[in-house]
Write a protein that holds these residues in place. Structure first.
Motif, PDB file in Angstrom:
ATOM      1  N   SER A 116       0.846  -1.196   0.000  1.00 48.65           N
ATOM      2  CA  SER A 116       0.000   0.000   0.000  1.00 48.65           C
ATOM      3  C   SER A 116       0.882   1.247   0.000  1.00 48.65           C
ATOM      4  O   SER A 116       1.960   1.249   0.581  1.00 48.65           O
ATOM      5  N   VAL A 117       0.393   2.275  -0.665  1.00 52.42           N
ATOM      6  CA  VAL A 117       1.077   3.567  -0.667  1.00 52.42           C
ATOM      7  C   VAL A 117       0.061   4.640  -0.299  1.00 52.42           C
ATOM      8  O   VAL A 117      -1.153   4.443  -0.426  1.00 52.42           O
ATOM      9  N   LYS A 118       0.573   5.752   0.147  1.00 46.32           N
ATOM     10  CA  LYS A 118      -0.296   6.888   0.458  1.00 46.32           C
ATOM     11  C   LYS A 118      -0.713   7.563  -0.848  1.00 46.32           C
ATOM     12  O   LYS A 118      -0.056   7.397  -1.887  1.00 46.32           O
ATOM     13  N   GLU A 119      -1.771   8.324  -0.780  1.00 45.48           N
ATOM     14  CA  GLU A 119      -2.314   8.975  -1.974  1.00 45.48           C
ATOM     15  C   GLU A 119      -1.274   9.819  -2.724  1.00 45.48           C
ATOM     16  O   GLU A 119      -1.159   9.695  -3.955  1.00 45.48           O
ATOM     17  N   PRO A 120      -0.498  10.672  -2.036  1.00 49.41           N
ATOM     18  CA  PRO A 120       0.505  11.454  -2.769  1.00 49.41           C
ATOM     19  C   PRO A 120       1.541  10.558  -3.468  1.00 49.41           C
ATOM     20  O   PRO A 120       2.020  10.884  -4.562  1.00 49.41           O
ATOM     21  N   GLN A 121       1.885   9.433  -2.855  1.00 48.48           N
ATOM     22  CA  GLN A 121       2.835   8.503  -3.469  1.00 48.48           C
ATOM     23  C   GLN A 121       2.221   7.857  -4.710  1.00 48.48           C
ATOM     24  O   GLN A 121       2.899   7.701  -5.733  1.00 48.48           O
ATOM     25  N   ALA A 122       0.945   7.502  -4.632  1.00 44.22           N
ATOM     26  CA  ALA A 122       0.249   6.909  -5.780  1.00 44.22           C
ATOM     27  C   ALA A 122       0.188   7.905  -6.935  1.00 44.22           C
ATOM     28  O   ALA A 122       0.404   7.540  -8.098  1.00 44.22           O
ATOM     29  N   LYS A 123      -0.099   9.172  -6.623  1.00 46.75           N
ATOM     30  CA  LYS A 123      -0.135  10.202  -7.665  1.00 46.75           C
ATOM     31  C   LYS A 123       1.240  10.369  -8.303  1.00 46.75           C
ATOM     32  O   LYS A 123       1.355  10.522  -9.520  1.00 46.75           O
ATOM     33  N   PHE A 124       2.272  10.339  -7.484  1.00 45.81           N
ATOM     34  CA  PHE A 124       3.634  10.459  -8.009  1.00 45.81           C
ATOM     35  C   PHE A 124       3.958   9.275  -8.926  1.00 45.81           C
ATOM     36  O   PHE A 124       4.481   9.456 -10.024  1.00 45.81           O
ATOM     37  N   LEU A 125       3.621   8.064  -8.487  1.00 45.02           N
ATOM     38  CA  LEU A 125       3.877   6.879  -9.305  1.00 45.02           C
ATOM     39  C   LEU A 125       3.107   6.920 -10.623  1.00 45.02           C
ATOM     40  O   LEU A 125       3.591   6.423 -11.648  1.00 45.02           O
ATOM     41  N   SER A 126       1.930   7.530 -10.612  1.00 46.76           N
ATOM     42  CA  SER A 126       1.128   7.592 -11.835  1.00 46.76           C
ATOM     43  C   SER A 126       1.792   8.478 -12.902  1.00 46.76           C
ATOM     44  O   SER A 126       1.425   8.407 -14.076  1.00 46.76           O
ATOM     45  N   ARG A 127       2.773   9.259 -12.515  1.00 49.07           N
ATOM     46  CA  ARG A 127       3.507  10.122 -13.454  1.00 49.07           C
ATOM     47  C   ARG A 127       4.742   9.409 -14.018  1.00 49.07           C
ATOM     48  O   ARG A 127       5.630  10.044 -14.585  1.00 49.07           O
TER      49      ARG A 127
END
Length: 77
Positions: free
Chosen positions: A7-18
């Motif tokens: 699991s990752v935090k929301e900001p980490q997920a957004k970063f990974l999506s880039r």
């Protein structure tokens, strides 16, 4: 390749999506690169700590310093 679920935090997920912006094929590739980078950093930090400890011990051991100096006599500079 081994798969892991995490699991990752929301900001980490957004970063990974880039991931494509940073030249990675997918999120997994980006995460693997980050883990490899972090692993190298930890290993480098451990090596530096070890070198610092050896330097400290060497600096406190006059006999070892003399032994090292005598071993270097006659070696090209």
């Amino acid at each position: 390749m081994v798969q892991s679920k995490f699991s990752v935090k929301e900001p980490q997920a957004k970063f990974l999506s880039r991931h494509k912006e940073f030249g990675f094929k997918d999120k997994s590739m980006m995460l693997r690169a980050a883990i490899d980078h972090f692993k190298q950093k930890l290993e480098s930090d451990q090596l530096k700590k070890s070198a610092d400890l050896y330097a400290e011990l060497y600096g406190q051991d006059e006999e070892l310093e003399r032994l090292t100096a005598s071993a270097m006599d006659g070696w090209p500079e």
